[in-house]
Design a protein around this motif. Structure first.
Motif: not given
Ligand code: FES
Ligand SMILES: Cc1cc2nc3c(=O)[nH]c(=O)nc-3n(C[C@H](O)[C@H](O)[C@H](O)COP(=O)(O)OP(=O)(O)OC[C@H]3O[C@@H](n4cnc5c(N)ncnc54)[C@H](O)[C@@H]3O)c2cc1C
Length: 505
Positions: A460, A462-463, A478, A482
C-alpha cells in the motif's frame, strides 16, 4: 453488478454550479480537501461567514462514503453510552452527545434555510434486544443515556416478526435525510456564496509555511490558502499520528421494496455486534424502500461480501415477511476510532491545518459536528467540543485493547512472509484478483474480463501494509488504515493517494 462497483456519480446534476479539474495555481482563504458531508459542512459554514473557500476532491463532488450512507441521524452512540462513559469519562460522553444532537439540529436548520428537498424528517429510533444477546444491555443503556442527558424510554416490542415483546429503548427526536440531495443543496449554497469546486484533482501534499498552507495535487496544480481542512474520510496528510488510532471496517447494505406504510417510519438497531441498522425511505407510488445494513468486518480480513449480503437478506426476510424484491446492494467503509469519538480539529502538530475523520458508523452527524467545530476554530479560535474530538489526544487506558486488536499494523506486515494466495497468475479467473509471490515481492494481480492482466505491488502506498483482494467491490483493500485501490492500482480511497506501483511482468 453491485451498485457500489461503479464509481459513484456526482451530485452536480441539477445544482446549477460547476466543478473543474484544478490547474495551475489558485488562491483561497480556506482550502477544503474532500467533498463528503464533513468537507461540505465545513465549507458551507465558512462560506456563509464570508470566507472564500475552494473545495477540492479526488473524484466527483460528493462521490465518497457519503454517497453510500444509510443516513441514520442519531445522537445515541452506536457503541453504547456505557462504553463511551467507561472509555472517555462522563464529561466527554456528555459533550459528545450534546454535539451530536446539535449536529442534527444544524442539519435541520440548514435544509430548512436552503429549502432543500432532501427528505429530512424527525423520527423515533429504537434499540431492540436481539435474541441471544445480554438482556441487561437495555437497562444499562437506559441508565447511561440518562447520565449523558439523552432522553430514552424503556418499552416493549418492535414491529418485526417474533420481536413484538422484546425489550426496547426508544429515543425520540432522531432524524434521517437523503444524503446526496442534502450535499447538492450545500453545494449550491457554497457556490452562490462565491466558493469554487475542483473535482478529479487528487491532493498529494498539504504543507504549512510562514504565509499559510500550500496544497499540491498529483498533477502539480497548487492552492495557496490561509488555512486547509483535510476531510478525506481518512486523512491524507497523516502517516500514523491519527491513522494509528482508528481502524477501517467494511459494512454492507441491501435495499428492498416494501408495500407503503408496512412499517412505522423510524430508525431501528439491534444489540448484536456487529449490529443491524434499518430504516425506511419513502418511495413513489405503492412502495417504500427498506434499507438494511450490517454484517461489518475489519477491512481486508474477509472476502465474502456476497455471503454477507445473503445473510442480511435472510435476516430481514425473517423479520419482515411483507418484504418485496431487492432494489440495490452495496458496501462501504467506516473508520472506527479507538475511543468511539471522531478526530475533529487541528491536525496534530499543525497551526493552520484541520482534520475530520474517525466518524465510526455516525459520519453524518460527525460531519455536521466538523462543520460547527472547525468553523468555530477558524473563525473564533475555539469550540466548546474541542477537547472531546481533539485529534492529538492520547489513547486512554481503556482504548489499549482496541489498539492492540484493531489498529496494530504489525500483524499485517506478517503477510509479506507468507506465500502467495495462488501459485501463478494462470490460476486467476477473469474478473478476479489474487496475491502472487514473485521472489521476495508480493504482487497484486488482477485479470480483466478480456484476459488483460494487471500486475501491481501489493504494498500500500500509504505506509506499506499488504493489500487484499475484495471480490464484492472489485478492488484492493488495505486493512491497516483503509486505503482502497482499483484493479489497475489507482488509489480510490484515502489515506493513500498514489497508485500501487506497476510491476513489469
Ligand atoms: S498502509 Fe495502507 S492504508 Fe495505511
Ligand atoms: C454503508 C454505510 C452506511 C452508513 N450509514 C451511516 C448512517 O446511517 N449514519 C451515519 O451517520 N453514518 C453512516 N455511515 C458513515 C458515513 O457515511 C461516513 O462516515 C461519512 O459519509 C464520511 O463522510 P466524509 O465526508 O468524512 O467522507 P467521504 O464522504 O468519503 O468524503 C471524503 C471525500 O474526500 C475525497 N478524497 C479522498 N482523498 C482525496 C485526495 N487525496 N484529494 C482530494 N480529495 C480526496 C474523496 O474522493 C471523497 O469525496 C455509513 C457508511 C457506510 C459506508
Amino acid at each position: 453488478m453491485n451498485v457500489s462497483s461503479e464509481r459513484s456519480k456526482s451530485i452536480w446534476e441539477g445544482v446549477g454550479a460547476t466543478a473543474a479539474r484544478l490547474q495551475g495555481e489558485i488562491k483561497a482563504e480556506v482550502a477544503v480537501v474532500g467533498s463528503g458531508i464533513a468537507g461540505m459542512s465545513v465549507a458551507y459554514e465558512l462560506a456563509k461567514a464570508g470566507k472564500n473557500v475552494a473545495v477540492i476532491d479526488r473524484g466527483p463532488i460528493g462521490g465518497g462514503m457519503t454517497a453510500r450512507t444509510t443516513a441514520h441521524l442519531s445522537s445515541y452512540s452506536d457503541d453504547g453510552f456505557r462504553e463511551l462513559i467507561d472509555t472517555r469519562g462522563l464529561e466527554a460522553a456528555k459533550g459528545w452527545q450534546e454535539s451530536q444532537a446539535a449536529a442534527i439540529s444544524r442539519i435541520e436548520a440548514i435544509q430548512a434555510e436552503l429549502g432543500a428537498a432532501c427528505d429530512f424528517r424527525r423520527l423515533d429510533a429504537f434499540l431492540f434486544l436481539a435474541p441471544e444477546t445480554d438482556p441487561g444491555v437495555i437497562d444499562s443503556e437506559l441508565v447511561a443515556s440518562a447520565q449523558v442527558g439523552m432522553i430514552a424510554l424503556r418499552q416493549e416490542g418492535v414491529p418485526f416478526t417474533g420481536l413484538e415483546a422484546t425489550p426496547v429503548l426508544r429515543f425520540p427526536d432522531q432524524a434521517t435525510f437523503h444524503p446526496t440531495k442534502y450535499l447538492a443543496a450545500l453545494a449550491g449554497a457554497i457556490s452562490r456564496s462565491g466558493g469554487h469546486f475542483y473535482s478529479e484533482s487528487p491532493v498529494s501534499s498539504v504543507e504549512e509555511d510562514e504565509n499559510g498552507v500550500v496544497l499540491t495535487t498529483l498533477e502539480g496544480a497548487r492552492v495557496l490558502a490561509d488555512a486547509a481542512v483535510v476531510a478525506t474520510n481518512a486523512p491524507i496528510n497523516d502517516r500514523l499520528a491519527i491513522s494509528a488510532k482508528q481502524a477501517p471496517y467494511r459494512t454492507y447494505v441491501v435495499a428492498f421494496e416494501i408495500p407503503h406504510a408496512s412499517l412505522p417510519d423510524a430508525l431501528y438497531w439491534d444489540t448484536l455486534d456487529p449490529y443491524h441498522y434499518v430504516r425506511l425511505q419513502p418511495g413513489e407510488g405503492d412502495f417504500d424502500i427498506l434499507i438494511v445494513g450490517g454484517e461489518d468486518h475489519k477491512t481486508g480480513e474477509s472476502n465474502d461480501g456476497d455471503a454477507r449480503i445473503r445473510s442480511l437478506t435472510s435476516w430481514t426476510r425473517g423479520l419482515v415477511p411483507q418484504l418485496g424484491r431487492e432494489k440495490a446492494r452495496w458496501s462501504g467503509q467506516v473508520m472506527e476510532p479507538m475511543d468511539y469519538m471522531g478526530f475533529i480539529g487541528r491536525s496534530p502538530g499543525a497551526k493552520r491545518v484541520y482534520v475530520a475523520t474517525g466518524d465510526s458508523g455516525q459520519g453524518m452527524t460527525h460531519g455536521a459536528v466538523a462543520g460547527l467545530l472547525i468553523s468555530d476554530l477558524i473563525l473564533r479560535g475555539g469550540s466548546p467540543w474541542q477537547s472531546v474530538y481533539d485529534p492529538s489526544r492520547k489513547p486512554m487506558k481503556a482504548a489499549g485493547e482496541f489498539i492492540k486488536e484493531n489498529v496494530s499494523a504489525a500483524k499485517h506486515f506478517v503477510d509479506y512472509l507468507k506465500g502467495g494466495e495462488v501459485a501463478s497468475t494462470q490460476e486467476i479467473a477473469p474478473g478476479h484478483g489474487a496475491i502472487v509471490r514473485n521472489g521476495l515481492e508480493k504482487v497484486a494481480a488482477y485479470r480483466e474480463a478480456d484476459g488483460t492482466l494487471y500486475l501491481r505491488s501489493a504494498s500500500c502506498t500509504h505506509v506499506g501494509c499488504h493489500v487484499h483482494w475484495n471480490d464484492f467491490e472489485k478492488c484492493w483493500d488495505c486493512p491497516c488504515h483503509g486505503s482502497q485501490f482499483a484493479p489497475d492500482g489507482e488509489a480510490l480511497n484515502a489515506p493513500a493517494f498514489s497508485p500501487l506501483r506497476k510491476i513489469e511482468s
